[in-house]
Design a protein around this motif. Structure first.
Motif, PDB file in Angstrom:
ATOM      1  N   PRO A 224       0.822  -1.217   0.000  1.00 34.08           N
ATOM      2  CA  PRO A 224       0.000   0.000   0.000  1.00 34.08           C
ATOM      3  C   PRO A 224       0.851   1.260   0.000  1.00 34.08           C
ATOM      4  O   PRO A 224       1.987   1.270   0.481  1.00 34.08           O
ATOM      5  CB  PRO A 224      -0.798  -0.135   1.304  1.00 34.08           C
ATOM      6  CG  PRO A 224       0.071  -0.968   2.194  1.00 34.08           C
ATOM      7  CD  PRO A 224       0.789  -1.933   1.286  1.00 34.08           C
ATOM      8  N   THR A 225       0.294   2.317  -0.550  1.00 37.70           N
ATOM      9  CA  THR A 225       0.887   3.652  -0.497  1.00 37.70           C
ATOM     10  C   THR A 225      -0.063   4.565   0.270  1.00 37.70           C
ATOM     11  O   THR A 225      -1.076   4.120   0.792  1.00 37.70           O
ATOM     12  CB  THR A 225       1.120   4.205  -1.911  1.00 37.70           C
ATOM     13  OG1 THR A 225      -0.156   4.370  -2.558  1.00 37.70           O
ATOM     14  CG2 THR A 225       1.973   3.248  -2.740  1.00 37.70           C
ATOM     15  N   SER A 226       0.259   5.853   0.319  1.00 36.62           N
ATOM     16  CA  SER A 226      -0.607   6.793   1.038  1.00 36.62           C
ATOM     17  C   SER A 226      -1.961   6.955   0.370  1.00 36.62           C
ATOM     18  O   SER A 226      -2.929   7.370   1.012  1.00 36.62           O
ATOM     19  CB  SER A 226       0.081   8.155   1.143  1.00 36.62           C
ATOM     20  OG  SER A 226       0.353   8.663  -0.157  1.00 36.62           O
ATOM     21  N   SER A 227      -2.059   6.586  -0.930  1.00 36.83           N
ATOM     22  CA  SER A 227      -3.326   6.787  -1.638  1.00 36.83           C
ATOM     23  C   SER A 227      -3.871   5.527  -2.286  1.00 36.83           C
ATOM     24  O   SER A 227      -4.997   5.539  -2.786  1.00 36.83           O
ATOM     25  CB  SER A 227      -3.157   7.856  -2.727  1.00 36.83           C
ATOM     26  OG  SER A 227      -2.172   7.466  -3.670  1.00 36.83           O
ATOM     27  N   GLY A 228      -3.102   4.457  -2.293  1.00 36.41           N
ATOM     28  CA  GLY A 228      -3.600   3.268  -2.965  1.00 36.41           C
ATOM     29  C   GLY A 228      -2.657   2.089  -2.858  1.00 36.41           C
ATOM     30  O   GLY A 228      -2.208   1.733  -1.770  1.00 36.41           O
ATOM     31  N   TRP A 229      -2.328   1.508  -4.005  1.00 30.38           N
ATOM     32  CA  TRP A 229      -1.525   0.285  -4.056  1.00 30.38           C
ATOM     33  C   TRP A 229      -0.477   0.414  -5.143  1.00 30.38           C
ATOM     34  O   TRP A 229      -0.749   0.985  -6.209  1.00 30.38           O
ATOM     35  CB  TRP A 229      -2.441  -0.910  -4.343  1.00 30.38           C
ATOM     36  CG  TRP A 229      -1.747  -2.243  -4.279  1.00 30.38           C
ATOM     37  CD1 TRP A 229      -1.196  -2.922  -5.317  1.00 30.38           C
ATOM     38  CD2 TRP A 229      -1.541  -3.049  -3.122  1.00 30.38           C
ATOM     39  NE1 TRP A 229      -0.662  -4.112  -4.881  1.00 30.38           N
ATOM     40  CE2 TRP A 229      -0.856  -4.212  -3.542  1.00 30.38           C
ATOM     41  CE3 TRP A 229      -1.867  -2.901  -1.775  1.00 30.38           C
ATOM     42  CZ2 TRP A 229      -0.494  -5.233  -2.649  1.00 30.38           C
ATOM     43  CZ3 TRP A 229      -1.504  -3.904  -0.898  1.00 30.38           C
ATOM     44  CH2 TRP A 229      -0.834  -5.060  -1.333  1.00 30.38           C
ATOM     45  N   ARG A 230       0.699  -0.117  -4.885  1.00 31.05           N
ATOM     46  CA  ARG A 230       1.793  -0.008  -5.851  1.00 31.05           C
ATOM     47  C   ARG A 230       2.457  -1.357  -6.040  1.00 31.05           C
ATOM     48  O   ARG A 230       2.707  -2.094  -5.087  1.00 31.05           O
ATOM     49  CB  ARG A 230       2.833   1.005  -5.385  1.00 31.05           C
ATOM     50  CG  ARG A 230       4.084   1.061  -6.281  1.00 31.05           C
ATOM     51  CD  ARG A 230       5.030   2.144  -5.806  1.00 31.05           C
ATOM     52  NE  ARG A 230       4.407   3.449  -5.904  1.00 31.05           N
ATOM     53  CZ  ARG A 230       4.864   4.546  -5.275  1.00 31.05           C
ATOM     54  NH1 ARG A 230       5.931   4.459  -4.501  1.00 31.05           N
ATOM     55  NH2 ARG A 230       4.247   5.687  -5.428  1.00 31.05           N
ATOM     56  N   VAL A 231       2.749  -1.661  -7.299  1.00 33.34           N
ATOM     57  CA  VAL A 231       3.545  -2.820  -7.664  1.00 33.34           C
ATOM     58  C   VAL A 231       4.795  -2.302  -8.362  1.00 33.34           C
ATOM     59  O   VAL A 231       4.699  -1.540  -9.327  1.00 33.34           O
ATOM     60  CB  VAL A 231       2.784  -3.782  -8.585  1.00 33.34           C
ATOM     61  CG1 VAL A 231       3.696  -4.902  -9.075  1.00 33.34           C
ATOM     62  CG2 VAL A 231       1.578  -4.365  -7.863  1.00 33.34           C
ATOM     63  N   SER A 232       5.951  -2.688  -7.870  1.00 34.41           N
ATOM     64  CA  SER A 232       7.221  -2.254  -8.438  1.00 34.41           C
ATOM     65  C   SER A 232       8.055  -3.483  -8.781  1.00 34.41           C
ATOM     66  O   SER A 232       8.196  -4.394  -7.963  1.00 34.41           O
ATOM     67  CB  SER A 232       7.973  -1.361  -7.439  1.00 34.41           C
ATOM     68  OG  SER A 232       9.235  -0.978  -7.944  1.00 34.41           O
ATOM     69  N   VAL A 233       8.590  -3.511  -9.993  1.00 34.90           N
ATOM     70  CA  VAL A 233       9.349  -4.665 -10.467  1.00 34.90           C
ATOM     71  C   VAL A 233      10.726  -4.203 -10.943  1.00 34.90           C
ATOM     72  O   VAL A 233      10.838  -3.209 -11.671  1.00 34.90           O
ATOM     73  CB  VAL A 233       8.621  -5.389 -11.616  1.00 34.90           C
ATOM     74  CG1 VAL A 233       9.387  -6.636 -12.036  1.00 34.90           C
ATOM     75  CG2 VAL A 233       7.201  -5.740 -11.216  1.00 34.90           C
ATOM     76  N   TRP A 234      11.746  -4.936 -10.524  1.00 33.22           N
ATOM     77  CA  TRP A 234      13.117  -4.694 -10.975  1.00 33.22           C
ATOM     78  C   TRP A 234      13.579  -5.904 -11.765  1.00 33.22           C
ATOM     79  O   TRP A 234      13.485  -7.037 -11.299  1.00 33.22           O
ATOM     80  CB  TRP A 234      14.036  -4.462  -9.779  1.00 33.22           C
ATOM     81  CG  TRP A 234      15.500  -4.377 -10.150  1.00 33.22           C
ATOM     82  CD1 TRP A 234      16.164  -3.280 -10.604  1.00 33.22           C
ATOM     83  CD2 TRP A 234      16.457  -5.435 -10.108  1.00 33.22           C
ATOM     84  NE1 TRP A 234      17.485  -3.589 -10.849  1.00 33.22           N
ATOM     85  CE2 TRP A 234      17.691  -4.911 -10.557  1.00 33.22           C
ATOM     86  CE3 TRP A 234      16.397  -6.782  -9.730  1.00 33.22           C
ATOM     87  CZ2 TRP A 234      18.851  -5.687 -10.630  1.00 33.22           C
ATOM     88  CZ3 TRP A 234      17.549  -7.561  -9.826  1.00 33.22           C
ATOM     89  CH2 TRP A 234      18.761  -7.000 -10.260  1.00 33.22           C
ATOM     90  N   LEU A 235      14.050  -5.672 -13.000  1.00 23.20           N
ATOM     91  CA  LEU A 235      14.501  -6.757 -13.867  1.00 23.20           C
ATOM     92  C   LEU A 235      15.898  -6.429 -14.388  1.00 23.20           C
ATOM     93  O   LEU A 235      16.102  -5.370 -14.990  1.00 23.20           O
ATOM     94  CB  LEU A 235      13.550  -6.929 -15.061  1.00 23.20           C
ATOM     95  CG  LEU A 235      12.104  -7.337 -14.735  1.00 23.20           C
ATOM     96  CD1 LEU A 235      11.233  -7.188 -15.969  1.00 23.20           C
ATOM     97  CD2 LEU A 235      12.066  -8.764 -14.221  1.00 23.20           C
ATOM     98  N   PRO A 236      16.872  -7.311 -14.174  1.00 25.99           N
ATOM     99  CA  PRO A 236      18.217  -7.064 -14.687  1.00 25.99           C
ATOM    100  C   PRO A 236      18.275  -7.324 -16.196  1.00 25.99           C
ATOM    101  O   PRO A 236      17.529  -8.149 -16.720  1.00 25.99           O
ATOM    102  CB  PRO A 236      19.080  -8.061 -13.917  1.00 25.99           C
ATOM    103  CG  PRO A 236      18.159  -9.197 -13.636  1.00 25.99           C
ATOM    104  CD  PRO A 236      16.786  -8.589 -13.432  1.00 25.99           C
ATOM    105  N   LEU A 237      19.123  -6.602 -16.867  1.00 26.65           N
ATOM    106  CA  LEU A 237      19.325  -6.796 -18.300  1.00 26.65           C
ATOM    107  C   LEU A 237      20.716  -7.378 -18.510  1.00 26.65           C
ATOM    108  O   LEU A 237      21.693  -6.670 -18.700  1.00 26.65           O
ATOM    109  CB  LEU A 237      19.194  -5.472 -19.053  1.00 26.65           C
ATOM    110  CG  LEU A 237      17.852  -4.754 -18.908  1.00 26.65           C
ATOM    111  CD1 LEU A 237      17.867  -3.442 -19.673  1.00 26.65           C
ATOM    112  CD2 LEU A 237      16.709  -5.639 -19.394  1.00 26.65           C
ATOM    113  N   HIS A 238      20.808  -8.701 -18.435  1.00 32.77           N
ATOM    114  CA  HIS A 238      22.084  -9.363 -18.646  1.00 32.77           C
ATOM    115  C   HIS A 238      21.841 -10.605 -19.494  1.00 32.77           C
ATOM    116  O   HIS A 238      20.731 -10.917 -19.875  1.00 32.77           O
ATOM    117  CB  HIS A 238      22.780  -9.703 -17.337  1.00 32.77           C
ATOM    118  CG  HIS A 238      21.922 -10.438 -16.359  1.00 32.77           C
ATOM    119  ND1 HIS A 238      21.393 -11.685 -16.632  1.00 32.77           N
ATOM    120  CD2 HIS A 238      21.477 -10.103 -15.133  1.00 32.77           C
ATOM    121  CE1 HIS A 238      20.673 -12.089 -15.596  1.00 32.77           C
ATOM    122  NE2 HIS A 238      20.703 -11.157 -14.681  1.00 32.77           N
TER     123      HIS A 238
END
Length: 244
Positions: A224-238
């Motif tokens: 959750p965030t202050s106003s809703g919902w967040r999805v964050s994705v980190w993908l390596p480029l190798h």
């Protein structure tokens, strides 16, 4: 008296050339792992296609029911969009099944194209048709990304939209951003559906998203965030991620 050195006879030779139980167990275990991985891959694809399109169709028909008396034209447009979404979902499912049934030697990307980043615009337009204000920002070139990675990002965005439609009915805004750096790619899906505890039913969707990220050695964060919902994705480029 002379001594003759004898080599120890292997278990395999003692048994007259029969199969090695340990090797058989290893092969059985590898087969089980491969079958499980394939089953999970099919489950992820079907979940993302079906859940997303059904969520869009439900949102459209609910909106049509609310406006049918005061704005019949708008309600008719929503119903037509829901029908178009259903037909598109059916076509995508057929293509996906064709890809899953075919092997690497007989699959034809031209006949059964997998969605990539170039298809995000149509996906976002479908989300906008439900009434969401969707913004999309990119940073860095994404045209040269491997097809498998593009499919993963497309599905991650798709599932992020699905989660908002299913679990944040009060959301009016959805922000999507993709930033490509020299060594990684970052994706953020952010809505304003209201802060609070994790929405019920997010489990399978998040599991599938984490699996997709993990297949490319990436990581997913959701909360959750202050106003809703967040999805964050980190993908390596190798190199390994490019082969996934």
């Amino acid at each position: 008296m002379s001594w003759v050195h004898r080599r120890p006879v292997s278990r395999r030779r003692r048994r007259g050339g029969g199969s090695d139980p340990a090797a058989e167990q290893d092969r059985a275990r590898l087969t089980e792992i491969a079958v499980s991985a394939e089953r999970n891959r099919i489950a992820r694809e079907m979940h993302d296609i079906v859940a997303h399109n059904l969520s869009v169709m439900i949102a459209l028909t609910d909106g049509a029911a609310l406006t049918v008396e005061r704005d019949p034209a708008r309600a008719r447009e929503a119903i037509n969009q829901a029908a178009a979404t259903g037909r598109a979902a059916l076509a995508e499912m057929r293509n996906t099944f064709a890809l899953l049934r075919s092997g690497p030697e007989d699959s034809d990307p031209a006949l059964h194209p997998e969605p990539g980043l170039a298809d995000l615009d149509l996906l976002l337009e479908t989300a906008r048709s439900t009434g969401l204000q969707v913004t999309y920002q990119t940073s860095g070139s994404t045209e040269s990304l491997p097809i498998g990675l593009q499919l993963a990002v497309f599905r991650l965005v798709q599932e992020g939209i699905t989660n908002t439609l299913k679990h944040a009915p009060r959301a009016t805004r959805l922000q999507i951003s993709i930033r490509r750096g020299q060594e990684d790619l970052r994706l953020v899906v952010d809505d304003n559906g209201g802060a609070g505890a994790p929405p019920a039913g997010l489990g399978q969707g998040l599991i599938g998203m984490r699996e997709r990220a993990a297949l490319h050695d990436g990581r997913l964060f959701a909360g959750p965030t202050s106003s809703g919902w967040r999805v964050s994705v980190w993908l390596p480029l190798h190199e390994r991620a490019a082969r996934a």
